[in-house]
Design an enzyme around this catalytic site. Structure first.
Site, mmCIF file in Angstrom:
data_model
loop_
_atom_site.group_PDB
_atom_site.id
_atom_site.type_symbol
_atom_site.label_atom_id
_atom_site.label_comp_id
_atom_site.label_asym_id
_atom_site.label_seq_id
_atom_site.Cartn_x
_atom_site.Cartn_y
_atom_site.Cartn_z
ATOM 1 N N GLY A 68 0.589 -1.248 0.026
ATOM 2 C CA GLY A 68 0.395 -0.561 0.195
ATOM 3 C C GLY A 68 0.801 1.247 -0.023
ATOM 4 N N ASP A 82 5.232 13.302 -7.990
ATOM 5 C CA ASP A 82 4.770 14.174 -6.566
ATOM 6 C C ASP A 82 6.520 15.400 -5.860
ATOM 7 O OD1 ASP A 82 2.768 13.105 -3.897
ATOM 8 O OD2 ASP A 82 4.890 13.187 -4.012
ATOM 9 N N LYS A 103 6.287 18.972 -4.708
ATOM 10 C CA LYS A 103 6.993 19.284 -3.112
ATOM 11 C C LYS A 103 7.807 20.325 -3.111
ATOM 12 C CE LYS A 103 4.922 15.033 -0.987
ATOM 13 N NZ LYS A 103 5.053 13.365 -1.211
#
Ligand SMILES: NC(=O)c1ccc[n+]([C@@H]2O[C@H](COP(=O)([O-])OP(=O)(O)OC[C@H]3O[C@@H](n4cnc5c(N)ncnc54)[C@H](OP(=O)(O)O)[C@@H]3O)[C@@H](O)[C@H]2O)c1
Length: 426
Positions: A195, A209, A213
């Site tokens: 996960g 991602d 950031k």
């Protein structure tokens, strides 16, 4: 702000569930910290029938975004749903309706942060987003608060814990003698099983991602608006287990780094790419599903943050911290956010760096042809060795201009039969 603060939570997934849990577990603490009680009016979800990790009163669940965002009794909207739309429009609607907003959404803040920060200021409300970068690490607060009196010269971070986990798994696999060439695919599927990575992992493994950031971090560290497209991005999909073997031999670590720095000419350069870092670098010890940020500034000299960069409770910790901040200080500052000032950015081609190159060739003739270009650049070579992929040789260059090096690299890649892996060195 009222004694009882009413919340709307948009999203009850990993982060939304974590926030609901912390609000319950720490209700007395939150009351002691703010003198207020927090109550949840609405929880927006897509699917009312979905089983939830945390119990939610059925009458609080809704699929109607306007009900959750525009209820006049709600004081603070927590956007924890993710994605660009409808999250961005709902944040906008909440601010327009005079609500404070807390978001964990790096995509929205990287793409439309400037517009939303200005809107919050105009409406006299607060927009906080600590959880959008590095989960529980209070890095955005530190930059805007305790460290705000410093000129920051460099920010280096491991801000994507999924890729950090994958790289650690690849390292573990090759150390255990598992095949180096399949190490990336095996580590990615393990991250998916546990996960840590999505079914479509491209946002993490292609570096998007970390790019979002980096745009947020660099804006707050260097007090200038950083357009997302000015942040260079390279992911980890091309890395091999052999690179992790070599990293160890060279006494270095291999990480996907977010690096932003002020250049001597005053321009800001921000980038995301795999990087070899020496053991002495504080980020060397940031392993597995952790994040870390290492800063340099003219007062504090250097400082590092290290902790859980993702996960329900860790991310909720940052969201609840923002909640406490708004309960204590509900009025936004009267001056314009200095991080929205325009400023010049520099492309990665401006920089000077050392490079690691791993040459793989079917025979000595092809290897020699690859090597020749690098000899001219002053590279140092490790002895060649035979691997399952062919003859392999690693070279380390002295500091070179990235723009000029890219021209050489492009030429090397046109060499028939051989392959070249390039990784930048911090
Ligand atoms: N997960 C982390 O460790 C982490 C760390 C830092 C930051 N973040 C950020 O936090 C945000 C949330 O991430 P997450 O991992 O919690 O996501 P998630 O587990 O996928 O949960 C998303 C939640 O939002 C709801 N939702 C999504 N789209 C919706 C829509 N159009 N209308 C109504 N409800 C909608 C979903 O409803 P259903 O449950 O009904 O599907 C779900 O409850 C993202 O911006 C993410 O980048 C996450």
């Amino acid at each position: 702000m009222r004694k009882v603060v009413r919340l709307s939570i948009l999203g009850a997934g990993t982060v939304g569930g974590g926030v609901l849990t912390l609000l319950r577990e720490n209700a007395d603490l939150l009351n002691a910290q703010t003198g207020k009680r927090f109550t949840v009016r609405h929880v927006l979800v897509r699917d009312l029938s979905k089983p939830r990790a945390v119990a939610i009163e059925p009458k609080r669940l809704t699929t109607d975004p306007q009900r959750a965002v525009c209820d006049p009794t709600v004081d603070i909207v927590l956007e924890l749903m993710g994605g660009l739309e409808p999250a961005r429009s709902l944040i906008r609607d909440a601010l327009q309706a005079g609500k404070h907003v807390i978001t964990a959404n790096k995509l929205v803040m990287a793409v439309s942060g400037d517009e939303l920060i200005r809107l919050a200021q105009q409406r006299g409300v607060r927009l906080l987003y600590e959880a959008s970068v590095a989960g529980s690490l209070p890095i955005l607060n530190a930059l805007q608060g305790a460290l705000a009196g410093n000129r920051i010269s460099r920010v280096v971070g491991i801000v994507n814990s999924t890729t950090n986990f994958i790289l650690r798994e690849m390292e573990r696999a090759v150390e255990a003698g598992e095949p180096a060439e399949t190490a990336y695919a095996a580590a990615l599927s393990k991250a998916q099983e546990l996960g840590y990575a999505e079914a479509d992992p491209s946002s993490d493994v292609e570096g998007y991602d970390a790019q979002y950031k980096t745009a947020i971090l660099a804006r707050l560290a260097f007090l200038q608006y950083v357009p997302l497209e000015s942040v260079y991005r390279e992911g980890i999909t091309h890395l091999s287990g052999r690179d992790l073997i070599w990293a160890k031999r060279l006494n270095m670590g291999l990480k996907l780094l977010s690096i932003s720095e002020r250049l001597p000419d005053g321009r800001l350069c921000a980038r995301v790419h795999p990087t070899l870092i020496p053991r002495e670098c504080p980020l060397y010890v940031v392993r597995g599903a952790f994040s870390g940020v290492w800063l340099q500034g003219n007062g504090f000299q250097e400082m590092s943050f290290h902790g859980f960069g993702a996960g329900a409770r860790a991310t909720a910790s940052a969201v609840v911290g923002d909640l406490i901040e708004i309960a204590r200080h509900p009025k936004p500052p009267k001056y314009e956010d200095p991080s929205l000032r325009p400023g010049e950015t520099a492309p990665i081609e401006t920089l000077c760096m050392r490079y690691y190159l791993r040459l793989v060739a079917p025979d000595e003739t092809v290897l020699r042809a690859l090597r020749e270009e690098l000899i001219l650049l002053g590279a140092e070579f490790h002895p060649s060795e035979t691997t399952e992929q062919g003859l392999e040789q690693v070279a380390l260059t002295p500091p070179l201009n990235e723009g000029a090096f890219q021209t050489t690299f492009a030429r090397l890649r046109t060499q028939k039969h051989g392959t070249v892996q390039v990784i930048r060195i911090l």
